[in-house]
Design an enzyme around this catalytic site. Structure first.
Site, mmCIF file in Angstrom:
data_model
loop_
_atom_site.group_PDB
_atom_site.id
_atom_site.type_symbol
_atom_site.label_atom_id
_atom_site.label_comp_id
_atom_site.label_asym_id
_atom_site.label_seq_id
_atom_site.Cartn_x
_atom_site.Cartn_y
_atom_site.Cartn_z
ATOM 1 N N CYS A 85 -0.573 0.287 7.037
ATOM 2 C CA CYS A 85 -1.468 1.437 6.911
ATOM 3 C C CYS A 85 -1.474 1.965 5.477
ATOM 4 O O CYS A 85 -0.553 2.681 5.063
ATOM 5 C CB CYS A 85 -1.053 2.538 7.887
ATOM 6 S SG CYS A 85 -2.095 4.000 7.777
ATOM 7 N N CYS A 125 -1.616 5.774 5.145
ATOM 8 C CA CYS A 125 -0.327 6.428 5.407
ATOM 9 C C CYS A 125 0.630 6.249 4.224
ATOM 10 O O CYS A 125 1.314 7.181 3.834
ATOM 11 C CB CYS A 125 0.380 5.823 6.632
ATOM 12 S SG CYS A 125 -0.685 5.470 8.015
ATOM 13 N N ASP A 126 0.705 5.046 3.689
ATOM 14 C CA ASP A 126 1.814 4.710 2.790
ATOM 15 C C ASP A 126 1.423 4.406 1.339
ATOM 16 O O ASP A 126 2.302 4.269 0.483
ATOM 17 C CB ASP A 126 2.583 3.501 3.362
ATOM 18 C CG ASP A 126 3.185 3.818 4.731
ATOM 19 O OD1 ASP A 126 3.576 4.975 4.938
ATOM 20 O OD2 ASP A 126 3.240 2.925 5.589
#
Ligand code: NDP
Length: 315
Positions: free
Chosen positions: A139, A142-143
């Site tokens: 992701c 997300c990261d």
């Protein structure tokens, strides 16, 4: 199958990610007395991520697993009956709807909220598993932030990979993008955008052999499947964007789905093609897939269920 152990519930929630727990919070507060079954991975996909910085209300960020403990505690405090168990079969042919847990216990429910999520697909390499959470991620939204100013790699060639490569290109110095064929599957406009971005370097006909690093990702070894030539590229992050699989198999016989298995909901609602059966979170969303959007759709499902039960005189 033992169908003797049956229990009647008002509102059954299947799944324990942000969508399921949020549905449980709202359904409890509306006095629907929800029973929630957590599935095999209580907390869902967030329990395999590390720091979450984009969920509003956590100014200092939060660890994904901690956040899901908070969700569960809140649902529990509101009165939700949270149980461990996996829904293995359903029969939505008539009210009350039947759901079997772990192939043995039968639950009969007036309303069902499906929040079973989706699972990211992985390449299946041992090194990918070993370094998951240590530079390897499924992701970018997300990261990606943790790799700003660094070199990263991404594998995949669909719309998700294209979108994530573009997202990463704004944060990272270089994005090495590995495409296993000589063309991309992504829509034309996304392909053009990727190809017009100077710091995305595309490697055609390229497969990943190994992600290199002991405690964190340090490099990736790739192979050109036409020439057999291999090379090692130093990267700090390795993003896998080869698709997701919605956890919807047990509902196939009953619910309308798209070709990939995402449950279809009526636009702007959580309603499926079966009255009283609602879907929320990633099992019905292949576009946004964020904790906050899943939570929002879980809220919608609880409100839709409450309205439905009221209209049917069941609440
Ligand atoms: P897709 O299934 O569309 O694409 C997966 C990609 O990963 C393909 O290019 C495939 O390669 C590649 N791949 C699969 N397995 C491997 C492997 N083992 N090694 C290397 N590459 C691999 O998934 P997406 O998540 O991209 O998209 C899912 C759906 O959601 C699509 O319909 C997409 O259009 C849609 N979507 C729409 C968005 C939007 O409208 N904004 C955003 C994101 C997704 P190959 O092509 O060779 O099969």
């Amino acid at each position: 199958m033992d169908t003797t152990a049956s229990e009647r519930v008002h509102c059954l929630i299947i799944g324990s990610g942000p969508a399921g727990y949020t549905a449980a919070i709202y359904a409890s507060r509306a006095n629907l007395k929800p029973v929630l079954y957590q599935g095999i991975q209580p907390g869902g996909q967030l329990t395999i991520t590390t720091e979450v910085e984009n969920y509003p209300g956590y100014p200092d960020g939060v660890q994904g697993p901690d956040m899901m403990v908070h969700f569960e505690k809140q649902a529990s405090r509101m009165g939700a009956d949270i149980r461990f168990g996996l829904a293995t079969k359903v029969d939505f042919s008539q009210q009350p709807y039947k759901v079997w847990i772990d192939d043995e216990k039968l639950i009969e429910a007036d309303a069902v909220i499906i929040a079973t999520g989706a699972s990211a697909k992985w390449l299946g390499l041992e090194s990918e598993q070993k370094l998951n959470g240590f530079g390897v991620s499924a992701c970018a939204v997300c990261d990606g932030f943790f790799f700003r100013g660094k070199e990263v790699a991404i594998v995949g060639a669909g719309d998700t990979a294209a979108e994530e490569a573009l997202y990463l290109s704004k944060l990272c110095t270089t994005v090495h993008m590995f495409v296993r064929r000589g063309e991309m599957r992504a829509s034309k406009v996304m392909q053009e955008r990727v190809q017009a971005t100077p710091n995305i370097k595309i490697y055609w006909n390229t497969e990943t052999e190994e992600i290199i690093g002991e405690k964190k990702t340090e490099a990736v070894r790739i192979k050109n499947n036409q020439t057999g030539e291999t090379q090692t590229i130093p990267v700090s992050g390795f993003f896998v964007a080869i698709g997701h699989e919605p956890n919807s198999a047990i509902f196939k016989e009953w619910l309308d789905m798209d070709e990939a298995g995402y449950i279809k909901t009526r636009p702007g609602t959580s309603k499926t093609n079966i009255e009283g059966v609602f879907a929320a979170g990633d099992v019905q969303d292949k576009i946004y897939r964020q904790a906050v959007t899943a939570a929002g759709s879980g809220c919608m499902a609880a409100l839709d269920a409450e309205r439905y039960l009221g209209e049917k005189g069941l609440h």
